[in-house]
Design an enzyme around this catalytic site. Structure first.
Site, short mmCIF file in Angstrom:
data_model
loop_
_atom_site.label_atom_id
_atom_site.label_comp_id
_atom_site.label_asym_id
_atom_site.label_seq_id
_atom_site.Cartn_x
_atom_site.Cartn_y
_atom_site.Cartn_z
N LYS A 42 47.62 39.72 39.02
CA LYS A 42 47.88 38.63 39.96
C LYS A 42 48.09 37.33 39.19
O LYS A 42 47.65 37.18 38.04
CB LYS A 42 46.73 38.47 40.96
CG LYS A 42 45.35 38.20 40.33
CD LYS A 42 45.06 36.75 40.00
CE LYS A 42 43.66 36.57 39.45
NZ LYS A 42 43.41 35.20 38.92
N PRO A 50 46.29 42.32 30.21
CA PRO A 50 45.37 41.79 29.21
C PRO A 50 44.06 41.33 29.83
O PRO A 50 44.02 40.84 30.96
CB PRO A 50 46.14 40.61 28.60
CG PRO A 50 47.56 40.85 28.94
CD PRO A 50 47.57 41.57 30.25
N SER A 51 42.97 41.49 29.08
CA SER A 51 41.67 41.02 29.54
C SER A 51 41.47 39.55 29.15
O SER A 51 42.21 39.00 28.33
CB SER A 51 40.56 41.88 28.95
OG SER A 51 40.60 41.82 27.53
N ALA A 65 42.16 36.88 30.69
CA ALA A 65 43.47 36.24 30.82
C ALA A 65 43.64 35.50 32.14
O ALA A 65 44.58 34.73 32.29
CB ALA A 65 44.57 37.29 30.69
N GLY A 66 42.76 35.73 33.12
CA GLY A 66 42.96 35.14 34.43
C GLY A 66 44.01 35.88 35.24
O GLY A 66 44.54 35.35 36.22
N LEU A 67 44.32 37.12 34.87
CA LEU A 67 45.33 37.92 35.56
C LEU A 67 44.71 38.97 36.48
O LEU A 67 45.42 39.76 37.09
CB LEU A 67 46.24 38.61 34.54
CG LEU A 67 47.06 37.67 33.65
CD1 LEU A 67 47.85 38.47 32.61
CD2 LEU A 67 48.01 36.81 34.48
N GLY A 77 42.84 41.67 35.86
CA GLY A 77 42.90 43.08 35.47
C GLY A 77 41.63 43.84 35.80
O GLY A 77 41.68 44.92 36.39
N GLY A 78 40.47 43.27 35.45
CA GLY A 78 39.21 43.94 35.75
C GLY A 78 38.97 44.07 37.24
O GLY A 78 38.49 45.11 37.72
N SER A 79 39.32 43.04 37.99
CA SER A 79 39.15 43.07 39.44
C SER A 79 40.08 44.09 40.08
O SER A 79 39.69 44.83 41.00
CB SER A 79 39.44 41.68 40.03
OG SER A 79 38.51 40.73 39.56
N ASP A 105 37.67 38.11 43.11
CA ASP A 105 39.09 38.48 43.16
C ASP A 105 39.34 39.88 43.72
O ASP A 105 40.46 40.20 44.12
CB ASP A 105 39.72 38.41 41.76
CG ASP A 105 39.93 36.97 41.28
OD1 ASP A 105 39.83 36.05 42.12
OD2 ASP A 105 40.19 36.80 40.08
#
Length: 305
Positions: A18, A114-115, A117-119, A121-123, A156
């Site tokens: 995201k 990427p981790s 990163a504010g993208l 990914g983990g969520s 998120d």
């Protein structure tokens, strides 16, 4: 927002990243968390997770780098939490606790987002875990019920369990208002060689002071294709504290400010930085120049319609 296919014992889920086109810190709550207002769009960077039922009660997580065919134990990747700290594992443990099921699951995660990163990914991966295991264990939980569980894990995660590809998220992120953005947006996304801890960035943030309808104005202009106003309406209250913690963000900010993009900003708590380009050709040109100067992950992506 998740793509999946399955057989009797296994489910494969492709789960997106995201971008935040708007992120205001509205106030700090008594529980130590912050209420936010955020416009989130899912974009075409995907992790892939394969969930397979196991006869034991163990939850086994392996990670595969996208450019490698050899699976490695998760502990080999220091940037990704191990074991019970991982959001995927925590999501499955939460389902075990709520349902009483103690069945095991083996997960293979192909990591492309990427981790640090504010993208998201983990969520996004945790949302995939809730979605897939609910199906494998035939728990019968609705998306609404899964989102309620997701809110217990992270702000998120509920967004990735909606049927919309874009939404205004409020509260801790669990109050979701789907919005329509019917236009294709072209992004260059750069995650530099360094990352940031979300907790560290939030510890340094301050409550913003913004117009209450700014995010609605942004959504309206995106929906109507009035892109000339994007740069004045886009907002991220976490960017200023992130800039004090990581100089790579300032370098990217300076670079994008010299490009004729429609708008540019850090996503989430960083360190990923993105520019909204006028078309795919411009996005590809900017990405090519960045690849010759910046170490890190560089993507040319579109929002999911």
């Amino acid at each position: 927002m998740l793509f999946s296919y399955s057989n009797s014992r296994s489910i494969t889920v492709h789960t997106p990243a995201k971008l935040n086109l708007f992120l205001s810190i509205d106030h700090k709550r008594s529980d130590g968390f912050h209420d936010i207002t955020s416009l989130m769009l899912s974009v075409g960077i995907y992790d892939t997770l394969v969930f397979t039922e196991e006869p034991s009660s163990e939850v086994e997580l392996r990670v595969v780098e996208a450019n490698s065919l050899q699976p490695q134990q998760l502990t080999a990747h220091e940037s990704i939490p191990t074991g019970e700290e991982n959001l995927v594992v925590r999501a499955i443990r939460l389902l075990q606790a709520k349902s009483g099921k103690q069945q095991g699951i083996r997960i293979q995660l192909t990591k492309r987002i990427p981790s640090q990163a504010g993208l998201g990914g983990g969520s996004s991966d945790a949302a995939a875990a809730l979605f897939a295991v609910n199906k494998l264990w035939q728990l019968g939980l609705s998306l609404h019920e899964l989102r309620e569980l997701a809110a217990e894990l992270g702000s998120d995660i509920p967004f990735f369990l909606t049927e919309s590809t874009s939404a205004i998220c409020r509260g801790r992120g669990e109050i979701i208002e789907p919005v329509s953005i019917p236009h294709c947006l072209h992004f260059v996304v750069v995650r530099p060689g360094s990352g940031l801890s979300t907790a560290d960035v939030y510890r340094h943030c301050r409550v913003g002071n913004h117009s209450e309808n700014q995010v609605e104005q942004l959504v309206g202009d995106l929906a109507s294709g009035q892109f000339h106003s994007l740069s004045s309406l886009m907002l991220n209250d976490l960017q200023a504290p992130a800039e004090t913690l990581n100089s790579d963000i300032l370098i990217l900010k300076d670079y994008f400010s010299k490009q004729s993009v429609l708008g540019h900003m850090m996503s989430g708590s960083g360190t990923a930085y993105f520019g909204i380009c006028q078309n795919r050709a411009q996005a590809s040109q900017i990405a090519a120049r960045l690849r010759s100067t910046v170490k890190g992950h560089i993507f040319v992506v579109q929002n999911r319609l």
